[in-house]
Design an enzyme around this catalytic site. Structure first.
Site: not given
Length: 842
Positions: A340, A658, A706, A715
Site C-alpha cells: 500500500d 499483495h 499465492d 504480502e
C-alpha cells in the site's frame, strides 16, 4: 497482527472455477438476480454517474471512462439480494472487455464497511468468457449488493455482460493446492560443501531408497531415507534424505524417492551470489517521492509518487490528523512499507537497521554501483545510499523544536482512507495525514539514527552529526514520554502497528547510542535493562514489535567496551543453540516451530537464522553456518507447498504478492513483484477473505496462497526483505577461515589521534608466503603514517600489505606493523574482524 487492509472484517470470498464451468447443483436454488439477461432493459441495475449502461444485442454494455484511480470509481450494480447464513451460492456471468481488462466482481454489504462475501477478479477478453464462482454466506442479509467495479484504468474501454446469475444450493468448492512432486528440495540448489537435505512426503513408515541424478539422468549418489513420522506443521508423514557427501558442482540435478522425482536444482559455490543484490534492489522500486527509472529497472518505471502532483495531495506538506498537531511536515521520500502507500516509522526502523547491520557485518562485501540506483557512482556503497533514503524519511518524522512533544517521532503517515488494487502511487488521490507521535517510533528513530551516525561518519560527517543530534533528542523525548502508545484502533487507511511494551525498544536504542558514543548514561541503561540478561530468543523470532534482540546482537558484534560483553556474546550462542535444537527436531529443517504460524512467518524464520549466523561469526563453529544453509532450504522450496517464497528463485515461486503496483494478476499491463521479493508466507490466522475461503482448517505450513488479494499470507514488506538481504549476504560470503590470530592495540591516544600496533600470528601448520590484511574501522577512524607495511583505505575499509622483507610468516611466528590514525568524537573502538588473504582469522 493485522497489517493493512480495508476488508479486515470480511469473512469469506470466492474460489474461481475455469471459464465456462458451471457450479454443481447451481440450478437447485431460486434465481436471486433480477433481469440478469437484460431482456427488459437495464432496470433494476444501477451505475455511477460517469457511465450510461445500455442494452446492445441482448447484453448490458457501457463505455468505461479512462483516467480513474480506483476500481470503485466506476460501478455497475444491483441491490437488495437476499442471502441466507450458511448457504452456498453459485455466482456466474458472461462478460467482454474491449480491449482486454481485469475487472472486479463483488457480492458485499451495501454500506460501510462494505464487507465482501465474494471478491473475484475476472480477466475479461474481447471475445468474452463465462465466469463462475462459489461462496458461502457467513450471515443472513436481506439486502446484499452485487457490484462490478470497473474503474482504475488510464485508458477508456468498453464493457458488456450478460446472463448474470446468483443461486443457492451450490456445492462448496474444495481448494487443493498443487504441491507437485512429493520430494521437496531447495529449488535454487545447494552449496558444494554445505548440508544437502530433502524431505519426502510418503505413506511409508520404513526407510526408502533414494537416487540423486545429474542433468544427463545418470545416478551419481544413492542412499536410504530416515523416517520422521508425522510433521505437526504440515500434517504430512515425511522422511528426510541426506546427500551432503556429494559435492560435485552441476546444474539440473534431481532426486528420486518413493516413485517421485523432485524439481530440478543446482549444486554451485556461487549459488547465493546474486540473491543479496536482488533482495536489496527491491527497495528502489519501493521508494516514495522519486521517479523509478526504466533504465535502472526495466519494466518497473513509474512516475514519482506523493510529491503533490495531481491527483496526489502529496507528502511535502502533510498535516496531522484532526486535533493531533497544528503544523505540517515535509515527509516525502522513504520506502512504501508494503503493498500500500503507507510509511511507518516502527517498520521502517527495523528494516533500515537490518540493511545497515548487513553492511556493518562485512563492509567490504558491499560496493558502490552494486544496486544500480540513482546514487550509484558517488563513492559510497549503494547499500548505504538505499538505507539513507529511508533514514532521511525517519528523520523528517521527528516533531519540530518548539512544538508539543518536540523530539518524538510521529508513528506513521498514510492515506486518510483505504485505496483499492491496483493503484500506482502517483495516481493516489487520498489526503495524507500524520498520526500521533509514539514512544515506539521515537525509540526506533533514536536507534537507527545512532547507528547511522557511526556508519556514515567516513562518508558524510554532516549527515552523521545530524543523525546523532536527532538520536539524542529522540532519546530524551522518549524518556520524558515513556508510555505514549499507538492506538490499536487507528487502522483506517493503514496498519495500526500498536505496541504496548516498549521496554525492548528502549534497550535497543540505548545499545546503539552506547556503541556510537561510549557514554555512561547509555551503558548504565543497557546494564540495568531486564532485556540485557533475560532470555530474549523467542521461538517465534524477533520482528518490528520485538526488538530487544537487535540490541543484543549489536552489542555482541559491534566493538564496544561493555563490561559483560563476553557474557552477551555467549548469550547469542545460547540463542543459536536453541534454534539449532528446534531445527534438528523439525522434519523440514526449520528453526521455527510454534504451534501456529505468525503473520509474516517467513521473515521470522529468517530472523532466527540471523541469530544462528551471528553465532557462527562469533565462534567460527561450522554447525552454525551449516544450520543457516539448511534453514534457507525452507524458504526456497523444501516446504509442504513445494514452492519458493522468493520471486524469481526456483521453478515454482511466489509471484502474486499483495501490491497496488506490482499487480499483474489484476492488470496485465503492470508487472509482478521484482526478482528477489519475499512473500510473507503461511499465516495460521488467515485474516483476509481469499485465505478465509480457501484455507479454513489449514495446517500451519498450508496456510498460504499465492494470490494478490491474500494480504494476510502473501504480502510483501520492507521488513521481510531486510532479513532476506541479511541472510543471503551471509550465505554469499564464502566464510572461509584462516589459521591466524590478530592483535590490534592502540598504544597512545590524543585529541583526535592515536597510534596503533597490529600483530599477525600464523597459528596454522603452513607458512604464509605474502600477506594482505583487511579490516574495517568501526567508528570513522582513518589510518595515516604507517611502518612495516603499506596501507590503503576506502571509506572505513583498510587494507595492509606486506613489504618485501616481512611477507613470509612461518607457523607459530608473527609479524608486526603500526600506524598513526585519526578519529572523530566518540569511542576509538578497535576493529575485531580481520581477513588475512581474503579469509577471516579464526
Amino acid at each position: 497482527m493485522p497489517r493493512c487492509r480495508a476488508a479486515l472484517l470480511a469473512l469469506l470470498t470466492m474460489v474461481a472455477l475455469s471459464p465456462a464451468t458451471s457450479a454443481s447443483a447451481a440450478d437447485e436454488g431460486p434465481e436471486q438476480i433480477v433481469n440478469g439477461t437484460f431482456d427488459t432493459g437495464t432496470a433494476p441495475w444501477w451505475s455511477t454517474g460517469n457511465v450510461t449502461p445500455t442494452v446492445q444485442d441482448g447484453r448490458l454494455c457501457a463505455d468505461i471512462p479512462g483516467g480513474t484511480a480506483n476500481p470503485w470509481d466506476v460501478i455497475i450494480g444491483q441491490n437488495d439480494l437476499p442471502l441466507v447464513e450458511g448457504e452456498t451460492y453459485a455466482f456466474g456471468f458472461f462478460a467482454t472487455a474491449t480491449p482486454a481488462k481485469v475487472g472486479r466482481a463483488l457480492i458485499q454489504l451495501p454500506v460501510d464497511p462494505w464487507t465482501q462475501y465474494l471478491s473475484a477478479a475476472p480477466e475479461m477478453s474481447v471475445s468474452g468468457n463465462d465466469y463462475s464462482y462459489t461462496f458461502t454466506a457467513p450471515v443472513s442479509l436481506p439486502n446484499a449488493q452485487v457490484a462490478f467495479q470497473l474503474g482504475g484504468s488510464a485508458e477508456p474501454w468498453r464493457f458488456c455482460m450478460d446472463d448474470v446469475s446468483l443461486k443457492g444450493g451450490a456445492e462448496p468448492e474444495v481448494y487443493e493446492p498443487d504441491t507437485g512432486p512429493r520430494v521437496r528440495v531447495n529449488m535454487l540448489g545447494y552449496l558444494p560443501s554445505g548440508p544437502k537435505k530433502a524431505t519426502v512426503v510418503t505413506a511409508a513408515t520404513a526407510a526408502l531408497d533414494w537416487e540423486l541424478k545429474n542433468a544427463a539422468n545418470e545416478t551419481v549418489a544413492k542412499g536410504r531415507t530416515t523416517p520422521r513420522g508425522v510433521d505437526a506443521s504440515s500434517g504430512q508423514n515425511v522422511h528426510t534424505l541426506d546427500f551432503g557427501s556429494y559435492r560435485k558442482a552441476g546444474e539440473g540435478y534431481t532426486i528420486t524417492a518413493d516413485g517421485e522425482t523432485s524439481r530440478p536444482f543446482d549444486i554451485a559455490a556461487d549459488l547465493y551470489d546474486q540473491l543479496p543484490t536482488d533482495a536489496l534492489k527491491f527497495y528502489y522500486t519501493q521508494r516514495s517521492g522519486i521517479e523509478i527509472l526504466g533504465s535502472l529497472r526495466p519494466g518497473y518505471a513509474r512516475p514519482a509518487g506523493h510529491l503533490g502532483v495531481a491527483p496526489n495531495q502529496g507528502d511535502v506538506r502533510v498535516p496531522c490528523q484532526p486535533g493531533v498537531c497544528d503544523y505540517s511536515l515535509d515527509v516525502k521520500g522513504g520506502w512504501y512499507d508494503a503493498g500500500d502507500h503507507g510509511k511507518y516509522v516502527v517498520n521502517g526502523g527495523i528494516s533500515v537497521h537490518q540493511l545497515m547491520s548487513a553492511y556493518e557485518r562485512d563492509r567490504a562485501a558491499f560496493k558502490d554501483g552494486q544496486l544500480a540506483i540513482p546514487e550509484s557512482g558517488n563513492g559510497r556503497p549503494d547499500i548505504l545510499d538505499e538505507a539513507r533514503w529511508e533514514q532521511e524519511f525517519l528523520l523528517s518524522m521527528q516533531v519540530p523544536d518548539g512544538k508539543p512533544l518536540a523530539g518524538m517521532a510521529h508513528h506513521k503517515i498514510h492515506d486518510r482512507a483505504w485505496t483499492g488494487l491496483p493503484l500506482l502511487p502517483h495516481l493516489d488521490p487520498q489526503p495524507r495525514e500524520l498520526h500521533p507521535p509514539s514512544t515506539a517510533a521515537t525509540l526506533n528513530l533514536a536507534a537507527t539514527a545512532a547507528q547511522a551516525a557511526r556508519l556514515f561518519a567516513p562518508y558524510d560527517a554532516a549527515f552523521a552529526t545530524r543523525n546523532l543530534t536527532a538520536a539524542r533528542k529522540a532519546w530524551a523525548a522518549a524518556k520524558a514520554e515513556p508510555a505514549r502508545y499507538a492506538d490499536p484502533a487507528d487502522g483506517t487507511g493503514g496498519g495500526a502497528y500498536n505496541d504496548a511494551d516498549v521496554s525492548d525498544e528502549f534497550y535497543w536504542a540505548a545499545a546503539e547510542l552506547y556503541i556510537t558514543t561510549g557514554e555512561k548514561e547509555f551503558k548504565d541503561f543497557v546494564l540495568a535493562s531486564p532485556h540485557h540478561t533475560g532470555d530474549i530468543w523467542r521461538d517465534r523470532g524477533f520482528d518490528w514489535g520485538n526488538t530487544a534482540q537487535l540490541g543484543r546482537l549489536e552489542l555482541a558484534t559491534v566493538p564496544n567496551a561493555l563490561p559483560d560483553r563476553a557474557r552477551v556474546r555467549q548469550s547469542v550462542v545460547e540463542g543459536a543453540e536453541k534454534y539449532l535444537a528446534i531445527q534438528r527436531a523439525h522434519p523440514y529443517g526449520l528453526a521455527y516451530n510454534p504451534p501456529d504460524y505468525d503473520w509474516g512467518s517467513n521473515n521470522l524464520v529468517l530472523n532466527n537464522l540471523v541469530v544462528v549466523a551471528t553465532a557462527y561469526d562469533l565462534t567460527g563453529q561450522e554447525k552454525y553456518r551449516a544450520a543457516v544453509r539448511e534453514g534457507m532450504d525452507y524458504i526456497l522450496g523444501r516446504n509442504a507447498l513445494n514452492q519458493s517464497y522468493v520471486t524469481g528463485y526456483g521453478e515454482v515461486a511466489s509471484k502474486n504478492q499483495h501490491s497496488r503496483w506490482y499487480a499483474h494478476q489484476l492488470d496485465p499491463a503492470l508487472p509482478n513483484p521484482p526478482r528477489g521479493t519475499l512473500a510473507g508466507g503461511p499465516n495460521s490466522a488467515i485474516q483476509d477473505p481469499v485465505a478465509q475461503r480457501l484455507l479454513q482448517g489449514c495446517k500451519p505450513q498450508f496456510c498460504y496462497v499465492d494470490h494478490i488479494e491474500s494480504w494476510s499470507t502473501n504480502e510483501l514488506t520492507i521488513n521481510w526483505n531486510s532479513p532476506l538481504a541479511w541472510v543471503s549476504a551471509f550465505l554469499a560470503d564464502r566464510g572461509e577461515r584462516s589459521d591466524c590470530r590478530v592483535s590490534y592495540t592502540a598504544h597512545g591516544t590524543w585529541t583526535g589521534g592515536f597510534t596503533a600496533q597490529v600483530v599477525i600470528e600464523n597459528t596454522g601448520k603452513q607458512a604464509v608466503d605474502g600477506w594482505t590484511l583487511r579490516w574495517a574501522f568501526p567508528a570513522g577512524q582513518e589510518a595515516g603514517h604507517v611502518w612495516s607495511a603499506t596501507l590503503s583505505q576506502s571509506g572505513p575499509v583498510v587494507t595492509a600489505k606486506a613489504l618485501s622483507w616481512n611477507g613470509k610468516i612461518k607457523p607459530g611466528q608473527q609479524v608486526t606493523f603500526g600506524f598513526n590514525g585519526t578519529h572523530t568524537s566518540g569511542p576509538n573502538s578497535a576493529p575485531e574482524v580481520f581477513h588475512l588473504n581474503g579469509a577471516r582469522c579464526r
